[in-house]
Write an enzyme that holds these catalytic residues in place. Structure first.
Site, PDB file in Angstrom:
ATOM      1  N   GLU A 199       0.852  -1.194   0.000  1.00 25.32           N
ATOM      2  CA  GLU A 199       0.000   0.000   0.000  1.00 25.32           C
ATOM      3  C   GLU A 199       0.881   1.235   0.000  1.00 25.32           C
ATOM      4  O   GLU A 199       1.994   1.210   0.514  1.00 25.32           O
ATOM      5  CB  GLU A 199      -0.890   0.033   1.271  1.00 25.32           C
ATOM      6  CG  GLU A 199      -2.050  -0.924   1.224  1.00 25.32           C
ATOM      7  CD  GLU A 199      -2.904  -0.855   2.486  1.00 25.32           C
ATOM      8  OE1 GLU A 199      -2.576  -0.090   3.416  1.00 25.32           O
ATOM      9  OE2 GLU A 199      -3.900  -1.581   2.525  1.00 25.32           O
ATOM     10  N   ARG A 291     -14.250  -9.217  16.630  1.00 25.20           N
ATOM     11  CA  ARG A 291     -14.450  -9.501  18.062  1.00 25.20           C
ATOM     12  C   ARG A 291     -15.013  -8.263  18.753  1.00 25.20           C
ATOM     13  O   ARG A 291     -15.060  -7.192  18.164  1.00 25.20           O
ATOM     14  CB  ARG A 291     -13.087  -9.829  18.700  1.00 25.20           C
ATOM     15  CG  ARG A 291     -12.133  -8.640  18.571  1.00 25.20           C
ATOM     16  CD  ARG A 291     -10.848  -8.785  19.333  1.00 25.20           C
ATOM     17  NE  ARG A 291     -10.110  -7.534  19.341  1.00 25.20           N
ATOM     18  CZ  ARG A 291      -9.294  -7.102  18.377  1.00 25.20           C
ATOM     19  NH1 ARG A 291      -9.099  -7.832  17.293  1.00 25.20           N
ATOM     20  NH2 ARG A 291      -8.688  -5.937  18.490  1.00 25.20           N
TER      21      ARG A 291
HETATM   22  C1  MV4 Z   1      -1.088   1.891   7.403  1.00 25.49           C
HETATM   23  C2  MV4 Z   1      -0.406   3.055   7.796  1.00 25.49           C
HETATM   24  C3  MV4 Z   1      -0.059   3.948   6.815  1.00 25.49           C
HETATM   25  N1  MV4 Z   1      -0.333   3.685   5.529  1.00 25.49           N
HETATM   26  N2  MV4 Z   1      -1.342   1.676   6.109  1.00 25.49           N
HETATM   27  C4  MV4 Z   1      -1.125  -0.178  11.705  1.00 25.49           C
HETATM   28  C5  MV4 Z   1      -2.111  -1.124  12.247  1.00 25.49           C
HETATM   29  C6  MV4 Z   1      -2.700  -1.795  11.077  1.00 25.49           C
HETATM   30  N3  MV4 Z   1      -4.088  -2.036  11.308  1.00 25.49           N
HETATM   31  C7  MV4 Z   1      -2.471  -0.886   9.944  1.00 25.49           C
HETATM   32  N4  MV4 Z   1      -1.570   0.129  10.390  1.00 25.49           N
HETATM   33  C8  MV4 Z   1      -1.175   1.133   9.587  1.00 25.49           C
HETATM   34  N5  MV4 Z   1      -1.445   0.968   8.275  1.00 25.49           N
HETATM   35  C9  MV4 Z   1      -0.967   2.556   5.209  1.00 25.49           C
HETATM   36  N6  MV4 Z   1      -1.223   2.319   3.930  1.00 25.49           N
HETATM   37  C10 MV4 Z   1      -0.150   3.259   9.128  1.00 25.49           C
HETATM   38  C11 MV4 Z   1      -0.514   2.298  10.023  1.00 25.49           C
HETATM   39  C12 MV4 Z   1      -0.177   2.617  11.374  1.00 25.49           C
HETATM   40  C13 MV4 Z   1      -1.142   2.829  12.330  1.00 25.49           C
HETATM   41  C14 MV4 Z   1      -2.487   2.667  12.056  1.00 25.49           C
HETATM   42  C15 MV4 Z   1      -3.422   2.871  13.017  1.00 25.49           C
HETATM   43  C16 MV4 Z   1      -3.023   3.265  14.290  1.00 25.49           C
HETATM   44  C17 MV4 Z   1      -1.724   3.398  14.588  1.00 25.49           C
HETATM   45  C18 MV4 Z   1      -0.758   3.189  13.621  1.00 25.49           C
HETATM   46  C19 MV4 Z   1       0.580   3.350  13.948  1.00 25.49           C
HETATM   47  C20 MV4 Z   1       1.513   3.143  13.000  1.00 25.49           C
HETATM   48  C21 MV4 Z   1       1.148   2.756  11.723  1.00 25.49           C
END
Ligand code: MV4
Length: 493
Positions: A199, A291
């Site tokens: 992504e 969940r």
């Molecule tokens: C991302 C992102 C930035 N760009 N996807 C972290 C948990 C997982 N559910 C997906 N996550 C992320 N995906 C893209 N394309 C940044 C994160 C992410 C993040 C997301 C939600 C809450 C905290 C986070 C901390 C670091 C990175």
């Protein structure tokens, strides 16, 4: 449904059993040897020890737990969160044993457990997604061409990952080969599946999730959003509902997308759809959690819905007890996870004995906890010991309440995240609502908690009293003014 076995421990076991009691349903607790004296074991109508402290030998033994349920005549199993809650095989095994799994079908869990399958399903419903792929990456050449199309930085994610596990940021093409290899081998060893997808990396997003629930007749409702951006290393620390940044239109659009994701896998039960939200309030589907989540309480506070009661209702095969139009947001709620961790020392787990434990009370305060004074916090499980949840007429009132409740919360014997929580919600960025998932990295330094630590303040006040006393009466009363005589001791080791 007349008897529920709760396949979990601590605060969430208490949470589920309380609603069961509200509904006149009997409860069975299963517990490990380390948890024999926990409140949830005493609270249950019946309790069975299922093995040693290690989760793999107790809370993760699905077959053993099903056997206990059958033996005691339980007709349903609630998995809580963690442990077996998102184990498709367990959901199936429970149903195959003729019991009700209070949660989604094995099919839905499995489908949403594969992030690639989840994205493919969601795409059919035009749910917005970050630019990237909905297919596993075949080789380096394919990765390069995708990266060239969407532009660096990119994120490589494990299909079997989730919750931040198995992600690699790649800033330029020369890092790509190395990071792909690392991502794939990490995914293989962690999940037994080396499928990865790519992504575009969104730099400083907000993390906003939609709570929903569906029945087994195809009816759904979304219970609005929770903002979970205040997290550290994918561990959430503060959650709130509603988010301070959404508009009614975006909220509705996200809610409808979340329901579409649920429909795409014939979902029933309570579930949460996670989105990234960028600074222009574009939202992108990330993954679905199949969940009841830790932070479900803030949703309960603003909607007045008991999510566990509704889970039980739909697990029984009943229709949803409300429609989308019946729901409205009432006031504002905040949750602080009270963890046995030391924010001054890199949030390392701090196990030990709860020498003193007095939760706060009063208007708009709810504490979901699992321990009581005098107990040891075991090292074997999650360090979260309680959730401090508040509700107020608006966000400012909720923040004030949380601060008041933190001040009332009295814990000695272990370090906790209480002081951190007070610092965080008083921070200008938090108060203004202008923050993202980088909040802690950006603003938090352990030194900032020095003045926040009430114990330090107390010790400082005590010391100055001692000195004052000594100087006032230089030849008397000194022996009675040492620390032990007053019962005070320094908590920090
Ligand atoms: C991302 C992102 C930035 N760009 N996807 C972290 C948990 C997982 N559910 C997906 N996550 C992320 N995906 C893209 N394309 C940044 C994160 C992410 C993040 C997301 C939600 C809450 C905290 C986070 C901390 C670091 C990175």
């Amino acid at each position: 449904m007349q008897k529920i076995l709760v396949a979990n421990r601590g605060e969430i076991a208490m949470r589920v059993m309380r609603t069961a009691r509200d509904m006149g349903i009997k409860t069975v607790a299963v517990f490990s040897e380390a948890d024999r004296n926990m409140p949830f074991v005493r609270y249950a109508d019946e309790a069975v020890c299922i093995g040693p402290a290690l989760s793999a030998q107790s809370y993760l033994r699905g077959e053993k737990i099903i056997e206990v349920a059958k033996k005691l005549g339980a007709d349903a199993i609630h998995p809580g969160y963690g442990f077996l809650s998102e184990n498709a095989g367990f959901s199936k095994a429970v149903s195959d044993a003729g019991l009700i799994f209070i949660g989604p079908s094995g099919y839905s869990i499995e489908m949403m457990g594969s992030k690639i399958a989840a994205k493919q399903a969601a795409k059919k419903f035009n749910v917005p997604m970050v630019p990237g792929t909905e297919d596993p990456i075949k080789d380096l050449a394919e990765a390069k061409s995708i990266a060239a199309r969407i532009g660096f930085p990119i994120l490589i994610k494990a299909s079997a990952g989730g919750g931040g596990k198995g992600m690699r940021v790649v800033n330029s093409e020369d890092e790509l080969e190395q990071q792909m290899q690392t991502a794939k081998s990490e995914a293989l060893s962690a999940f037994g599946d080396d499928a990865v997808f790519i992504e575009k990396y969104v730099g400083a997003p907000r993390h906003i999730e939609i709570q929903l629930i569906g029945d087994q007749h195809g009816n759904y409702a979304y219970l609005f959003e929770r903002e979970c951006s205040i997290q550290r290393r994918h561990q959430k620390l503060i959650e709130e509902a509603p988010s301070s940044c959404l508009t009614p239109d975006i909220r509705k659009a996200m809610g409808e997308c979340a329901v579409a994701v649920a429909r795409s896998c014939n979902y029933y039960g309570a579930g949460t759809v996670e989105f990234l939200v960028d600074e222009n309030l574009n939202f992108y589907f990330l993954e679905m959690n199949t969940r009841l989540q830790v932070e479900h309480c803030v949703t309960e506070m603003i909607t007045g819905i008991d999510l566990v009661k509704e889970q039980i209702n739909v697990a029984r095969g009943n229709k949803l007890s409300f429609a989308q139009e019946d729901l409205k947001i009432s006031g504002h709620s905040l949750e602080l996870r009270v963890c046995a961790e030391d924010p001054m020392n890199n949030f390392l787990p701090d196990t030990g004995k709860l020498e003193m434990y007095q939760p706060p009370k009063g208007p708009g305060v709810r504490v979901d906890d699992g321990y009581e004074q005098g107990q040891d916090i075991p090292i074997f499980y999650d360090p979260m010991i309680a959730k401090l949840v508040v509700h107020g007429a608006n966000r400012d009132e909720a923040i004030e309440r949380l601060c008041r409740a933190i001040d009332e919360y009295y814990i000695q014997g272990i370090q906790t995240t209480l002081g951190f929580g007070k610092w965080a919600v008083q921070h200008e960025a938090f108060r203004s609502g202008n923050f993202d998932t980088k909040f802690i990295d950006k603003y938090f330094k352990p030194e900032l908690l020095m003045e926040e630590d009430p114990e330090r303040e107390e010790v400082a006040a005590l010391l100055s009293a001692v000195i004052w006393e000594q100087e006032r009466k230089p030849k008397s009363a000194i022996s009675s003014t040492n620390g032990s005589a007053t019962g005070w001791k320094l908590r920090r080791k």
